[in-house]
Scaffold this motif. Structure first.
Motif, PDB file in Angstrom:
ATOM      1  N   VAL A  51       0.865  -1.187   0.000  1.00 32.92           N
ATOM      2  CA  VAL A  51       0.000   0.000   0.000  1.00 32.92           C
ATOM      3  C   VAL A  51       0.898   1.232   0.000  1.00 32.92           C
ATOM      4  O   VAL A  51       1.620   1.492   0.962  1.00 32.92           O
ATOM      5  CB  VAL A  51      -0.955   0.009   1.208  1.00 32.92           C
ATOM      6  N   LEU A  56      -2.643   4.168  -4.208  1.00 34.96           N
ATOM      7  CA  LEU A  56      -3.861   4.913  -3.859  1.00 34.96           C
ATOM      8  C   LEU A  56      -4.131   6.075  -4.815  1.00 34.96           C
ATOM      9  O   LEU A  56      -5.060   6.855  -4.603  1.00 34.96           O
ATOM     10  CB  LEU A  56      -3.771   5.427  -2.416  1.00 34.96           C
ATOM     11  N   LEU A  71      -8.811   1.769   5.567  1.00 35.29           N
ATOM     12  CA  LEU A  71      -7.842   0.831   5.008  1.00 35.29           C
ATOM     13  C   LEU A  71      -7.989  -0.491   5.731  1.00 35.29           C
ATOM     14  O   LEU A  71      -7.678  -0.606   6.914  1.00 35.29           O
ATOM     15  CB  LEU A  71      -6.418   1.372   5.154  1.00 35.29           C
ATOM     16  N   CYS A  73      -6.597  -3.737   6.448  1.00 37.14           N
ATOM     17  CA  CYS A  73      -5.211  -4.203   6.432  1.00 37.14           C
ATOM     18  C   CYS A  73      -5.046  -5.705   6.244  1.00 37.14           C
ATOM     19  O   CYS A  73      -3.929  -6.201   6.261  1.00 37.14           O
ATOM     20  CB  CYS A  73      -4.523  -3.809   7.737  1.00 37.14           C
TER      21      CYS A  73
END
Length: 124
Positions: A51, A56, A71, A73
């Motif tokens: 990430v 993004l 988010l 995870c």
């Protein structure tokens, strides 16, 4: 008494997750996804280390950015680099970290409240 929240027409609701994907708005998505109230798209990260600001970019380049990014995870919550949090903050987006299941549930509640939210969900 029916207590089911009214979901505005056309909104993306996460109906299920697991087995490496998601069921969103009646469709099965394999792998990780980015979910906005009005659309869902595939997302490449398979774990939190992947990430990045680049991953993004689809959210950061929107004309109307979400105010909140959930988010997901994966199985467990973990920290993200401070540079990523700073880049989102500079774009006017608040980042909230949680496990993927929690992010799915929270996204659904916030969409039902017509809030400005997006979810970046790592598949479990």
């Amino acid at each position: 008494m029916d207590i089911t929240p009214l979901i505005p027409t056309g909104r993306q609701i996460v109906k299920g997750y697991g087995d490496g994907g998601f069921t969103i708005a009646g469709l099965r998505w394999e792998g990780s996804v980015l979910v906005l109230p009005e659309r869902t798209q595939p997302w490449s990260p398979r774990d939190l280390a992947q990430v990045t600001e680049d991953s993004l970019a689809p959210l950061l380049t929107l004309e109307e950015k979400p105010r909140l990014l959930l988010l997901g995870c994966g199985q467990r919550m973990a920290p993200v680099p401070s540079a990523l949090r700073a880049a989102l903050r500079a774009a006017g987006i608040t980042l909230e970290l949680m496990d993927t299941g929690g992010a799915c549930r929270t996204f659904n509640v916030l969409v039902s409240e017509d809030r400005s939210v997006a979810a970046a969900l790592i598949a479990v």
